[in-house]
Design an enzyme around this catalytic site. Sequence first.
Site, PDB file in Angstrom:
ATOM      1  N   LYS A 173     -14.039   5.027   9.331  1.00  0.00           N
ATOM      2  CA  LYS A 173     -13.532   3.922  10.162  1.00  0.00           C
ATOM      3  C   LYS A 173     -12.533   4.503  11.168  1.00  0.00           C
ATOM      4  O   LYS A 173     -11.464   4.982  10.802  1.00  0.00           O
ATOM      5  CB  LYS A 173     -12.843   2.874   9.271  1.00  0.00           C
ATOM      6  CG  LYS A 173     -12.342   1.681  10.068  1.00  0.00           C
ATOM      7  CD  LYS A 173     -10.866   1.526   9.832  1.00  0.00           C
ATOM      8  CE  LYS A 173     -10.139   0.607  10.742  1.00  0.00           C
ATOM      9  NZ  LYS A 173     -10.055   0.947  12.126  1.00  0.00           N
ATOM     10  N   GLY A 227      -2.301   7.503   8.270  1.00  0.00           N
ATOM     11  CA  GLY A 227      -1.746   6.396   9.040  1.00  0.00           C
ATOM     12  C   GLY A 227      -0.280   6.208   8.694  1.00  0.00           C
ATOM     13  O   GLY A 227       0.362   7.109   8.136  1.00  0.00           O
ATOM     14  N   GLU A 230       3.497   2.125   6.058  1.00  0.00           N
ATOM     15  CA  GLU A 230       3.272   0.700   5.781  1.00  0.00           C
ATOM     16  C   GLU A 230       1.796   0.450   5.439  1.00  0.00           C
ATOM     17  O   GLU A 230       1.472  -0.208   4.451  1.00  0.00           O
ATOM     18  CB  GLU A 230       3.656  -0.075   7.044  1.00  0.00           C
ATOM     19  CG  GLU A 230       3.965  -1.527   6.810  1.00  0.00           C
ATOM     20  CD  GLU A 230       4.137  -2.247   8.150  1.00  0.00           C
ATOM     21  OE1 GLU A 230       3.770  -3.422   8.194  1.00  0.00           O
ATOM     22  OE2 GLU A 230       4.589  -1.620   9.125  1.00  0.00           O
ATOM     23  N   THR A 231       0.890   1.011   6.242  1.00  0.00           N
ATOM     24  CA  THR A 231      -0.551   0.867   5.965  1.00  0.00           C
ATOM     25  C   THR A 231      -0.892   1.558   4.645  1.00  0.00           C
ATOM     26  O   THR A 231      -1.703   1.050   3.865  1.00  0.00           O
ATOM     27  CB  THR A 231      -1.391   1.449   7.126  1.00  0.00           C
ATOM     28  OG1 THR A 231      -0.976   0.838   8.339  1.00  0.00           O
ATOM     29  CG2 THR A 231      -2.864   1.204   6.930  1.00  0.00           C
ATOM     30  N   GLY A 232      -0.264   2.695   4.387  1.00  0.00           N
ATOM     31  CA  GLY A 232      -0.509   3.417   3.131  1.00  0.00           C
ATOM     32  C   GLY A 232      -0.198   2.546   1.921  1.00  0.00           C
ATOM     33  O   GLY A 232      -0.955   2.516   0.941  1.00  0.00           O
ATOM     34  N   GLU A 249      -2.017  10.280   3.808  1.00  0.00           N
ATOM     35  CA  GLU A 249      -1.175  11.144   4.648  1.00  0.00           C
ATOM     36  C   GLU A 249      -0.459  10.225   5.623  1.00  0.00           C
ATOM     37  O   GLU A 249      -1.087   9.629   6.495  1.00  0.00           O
ATOM     38  CB  GLU A 249      -2.041  12.155   5.395  1.00  0.00           C
ATOM     39  CG  GLU A 249      -2.583  13.253   4.522  1.00  0.00           C
ATOM     40  CD  GLU A 249      -1.503  14.186   4.010  1.00  0.00           C
ATOM     41  OE1 GLU A 249      -0.645  14.602   4.793  1.00  0.00           O
ATOM     42  OE2 GLU A 249      -1.512  14.480   2.804  1.00  0.00           O
ATOM     43  N   CYS A 284       2.786  12.825  13.394  1.00  0.00           N
ATOM     44  CA  CYS A 284       3.422  12.529  12.096  1.00  0.00           C
ATOM     45  C   CYS A 284       4.561  13.493  11.787  1.00  0.00           C
ATOM     46  O   CYS A 284       5.601  13.097  11.293  1.00  0.00           O
ATOM     47  CB  CYS A 284       2.376  12.573  10.992  1.00  0.00           C
ATOM     48  SG  CYS A 284       1.445  14.113  10.965  1.00  0.00           S
ATOM     49  N   GLU A 384      10.553   5.832  11.791  1.00  0.00           N
ATOM     50  CA  GLU A 384       9.666   6.587  12.682  1.00  0.00           C
ATOM     51  C   GLU A 384       9.535   5.811  14.000  1.00  0.00           C
ATOM     52  O   GLU A 384       9.156   4.644  13.995  1.00  0.00           O
ATOM     53  CB  GLU A 384       8.299   6.696  11.994  1.00  0.00           C
ATOM     54  CG  GLU A 384       7.366   7.661  12.643  1.00  0.00           C
ATOM     55  CD  GLU A 384       6.049   7.792  11.880  1.00  0.00           C
ATOM     56  OE1 GLU A 384       5.551   6.773  11.363  1.00  0.00           O
ATOM     57  OE2 GLU A 384       5.513   8.910  11.821  1.00  0.00           O
TER      58      GLU A 384
HETATM   59  P1  NAD Z   1      -1.870   2.802  11.372  1.00  0.00           P
HETATM   60  O1  NAD Z   1      -1.361   2.864   9.983  1.00  0.00           O
HETATM   61  O2  NAD Z   1      -1.516   1.636  12.212  1.00  0.00           O
HETATM   62  O3  NAD Z   1      -3.458   2.887  11.400  1.00  0.00           O
HETATM   63  C1  NAD Z   1      -4.162   3.944  10.780  1.00  0.00           C
HETATM   64  C2  NAD Z   1      -5.563   3.468  10.441  1.00  0.00           C
HETATM   65  O4  NAD Z   1      -5.455   2.486   9.403  1.00  0.00           O
HETATM   66  C3  NAD Z   1      -6.285   2.777  11.609  1.00  0.00           C
HETATM   67  O5  NAD Z   1      -7.661   3.123  11.575  1.00  0.00           O
HETATM   68  C4  NAD Z   1      -6.090   1.308  11.291  1.00  0.00           C
HETATM   69  O6  NAD Z   1      -7.083   0.472  11.856  1.00  0.00           O
HETATM   70  C5  NAD Z   1      -6.161   1.316   9.764  1.00  0.00           C
HETATM   71  N1  NAD Z   1      -5.528   0.157   9.121  1.00  0.00           N
HETATM   72  C6  NAD Z   1      -4.557  -0.645   9.607  1.00  0.00           C
HETATM   73  N2  NAD Z   1      -4.239  -1.605   8.707  1.00  0.00           N
HETATM   74  C7  NAD Z   1      -5.019  -1.390   7.613  1.00  0.00           C
HETATM   75  C8  NAD Z   1      -5.138  -2.018   6.347  1.00  0.00           C
HETATM   76  N3  NAD Z   1      -4.397  -3.080   6.017  1.00  0.00           N
HETATM   77  N4  NAD Z   1      -6.015  -1.520   5.449  1.00  0.00           N
HETATM   78  C9  NAD Z   1      -6.749  -0.410   5.752  1.00  0.00           C
HETATM   79  N5  NAD Z   1      -6.696   0.210   6.959  1.00  0.00           N
HETATM   80  C10 NAD Z   1      -5.835  -0.265   7.878  1.00  0.00           C
HETATM   81  O7  NAD Z   1      -1.415   4.177  12.054  1.00  0.00           O
HETATM   82  P2  NAD Z   1      -1.659   4.671  13.535  1.00  0.00           P
HETATM   83  O8  NAD Z   1      -0.767   3.900  14.450  1.00  0.00           O
HETATM   84  O9  NAD Z   1      -3.120   4.728  13.850  1.00  0.00           O
HETATM   85  O10 NAD Z   1      -1.157   6.191  13.416  1.00  0.00           O
HETATM   86  C11 NAD Z   1       0.171   6.527  13.472  1.00  0.00           C
HETATM   87  C12 NAD Z   1       0.755   6.675  12.074  1.00  0.00           C
HETATM   88  O11 NAD Z   1      -0.001   7.627  11.343  1.00  0.00           O
HETATM   89  C13 NAD Z   1       2.168   7.217  12.107  1.00  0.00           C
HETATM   90  O12 NAD Z   1       2.930   6.577  11.118  1.00  0.00           O
HETATM   91  C14 NAD Z   1       1.975   8.693  11.786  1.00  0.00           C
HETATM   92  O13 NAD Z   1       3.111   9.322  11.250  1.00  0.00           O
HETATM   93  C15 NAD Z   1       0.859   8.622  10.801  1.00  0.00           C
HETATM   94  N6  NAD Z   1       0.167   9.910  10.745  1.00  0.00           N
HETATM   95  C16 NAD Z   1       0.291  10.693   9.631  1.00  0.00           C
HETATM   96  C17 NAD Z   1      -0.301  11.962   9.590  1.00  0.00           C
HETATM   97  C18 NAD Z   1      -0.146  12.887   8.401  1.00  0.00           C
HETATM   98  O14 NAD Z   1      -0.888  13.864   8.302  1.00  0.00           O
HETATM   99  N7  NAD Z   1       0.783  12.630   7.521  1.00  0.00           N
HETATM  100  C19 NAD Z   1      -1.047  12.398  10.693  1.00  0.00           C
HETATM  101  C20 NAD Z   1      -1.154  11.560  11.800  1.00  0.00           C
HETATM  102  C21 NAD Z   1      -0.552  10.311  11.819  1.00  0.00           C
END
Ligand code: NAD
Length: 482
Positions: A173, A227, A230-232, A249, A284, A384
């Site tokens: 996705k 992501g 919060e999403t995690g 992650e 990240c 962040e």
């Molecule tokens: P996000 O959490 O908004 O979205 C990430 C993905 O999750 C997207 O595909 C989104 O559609 C999906 N998503 C959103 N809500 C969901 C739910 N309730 N259930 C399942 N999936 C859902 O993050 P973003 O804005 O796309 O990316 C930025 C974030 O990602 C930052 O917090 C960044 O630190 C983190 N990040 C972490 C790493 C790492 O390796 N640790 C790498 C890159 C980005």
Amino acid sequence: MITCSNYIDGKWIPSSNGEAIESTNPATGEIVCTAPNASLDEVQEAITTARMAFESTTWAEDSETRARVLYRWAQEMRNKIDELARLLTDENGKILSDAKGEMGRAIGIVEYYAGLAQNVMGKTAISSPNFYSFVLREPMGVVGIIVPWNFPAVLMVRAVAPALAAGNAVIVKPASYTPGINYTMIKILTDMGKVPHGIVNFVAGKGSIVGAELAKHREVDMVALTGSSETGKSVMKAAAETLKKVSLELGGKSPNIVFGDANFDKAVRYALKGAWMSFGCQVCYSGTRILLDNKVHDQFVEALKTQAESMKLGYGANPGVDMGPVISQDQVDVVMDFIDVGNKDAKLVTGGFKVEEGDLSKGFFVAPTVFDDVPVESRLSQEEVFGPVLSIFRFDGVEEAAEIANNTLFGLAAAVWTTDINKALKLARKIKAGTVWINTYGKLPFQAEMGGHKESGVGIQYGQEGLNEFTQLKHVGIDIGD
Ligand code: NAD
């Protein structure tokens, strides 16, 4: 403009409900891609398909084919690396040299896991006379892979390549800001015609529908998300219903710690490089908290200010551009809110405004911003931002540096700059983070494992452990006695 479809059971299927998601170039406002906004039925169909393919094909047992497929995928992407990099720049705004770097890294990751595909090994133990124990390492089964927009190429393959190498079926996705690059990469893989139908699926749509269903559905054995924290948490809660494995992650607020005895010029250069200022700190592990030894504080802030003010903002495909936009107007609003916090709690060194001169008014540009003397309890120090805002703190000695470094809920990465190896190693042990760099920032060889501590994640990416992450162990006990 690219028109994406979903890929389910070996077929490209356009949006079934006529709804679409559009990705736009954050530097110019032009539409780059339209993608389906998948319904619940479509995700469920992809899950059923993946389950059937996993159970009925030889994919999980045929490591030679898996290795060949991954090698060939890497090769096909390498043939199109310039086109892919340009699409990446257009879709998420990073400057072209960074986009080429990301594509090269993504291809390297696929090659690395192609090499490991034939090394998925269990072990044998003889515990007592007449008894053998085999411990098999098996694929998880069906894996849902949820990708963010900031490094869509690398972060998709960082999960897809080891998951496929280990013999799983996957449902990918993409993020709604960047479906085009992930669609194009998956299409290169599926156009090869070598992967059994149903083993690779691609479903574009909302996180709250597609992502949430992947986390919840009983027939998904594992969900891997990169992501926000919060999403995690939301994915982990949904996955708890079926006790499925999660690999998360997540976000960071990483400290970059500079001692008075460090190589000053290199440390200044890496303060901006390690924060990924060229990409508006939308990474990240961006080193957005800069901890400065009192001995070098004033000089360092001055040098940082000069470098930040020399950066040329613009569309990342244009020559001479040093820094691109942030991803969206919503993100500009978030960043400006943090700048308000900084103006109240700290001292503005440079930046602090949205840039709207000439063509830049068409995109989402915020000036490189630095705040000094940020209190550790400020939201600017704790949360962040995901925008071009750096916070500076002062410290005296190893203990105070460690205390400030560890004073957030995150634990993704950190760096220490010093020529005193004892000091560096003491801090490396004291800092609670999945990666600690010494005299550099941001190097993540894909042979070395990484993962988040604290609220930065659960699980491991890269290296052999990054492959094992997508497997489970099974004990087979055999009695050979009478
Ligand atoms: P996000 O959490 O908004 O979205 C990430 C993905 O999750 C997207 O595909 C989104 O559609 C999906 N998503 C959103 N809500 C969901 C739910 N309730 N259930 C399942 N999936 C859902 O993050 P973003 O804005 O796309 O990316 C930025 C974030 O990602 C930052 O917090 C960044 O630190 C983190 N990040 C972490 C790493 C790492 O390796 N640790 C790498 C890159 C980005």
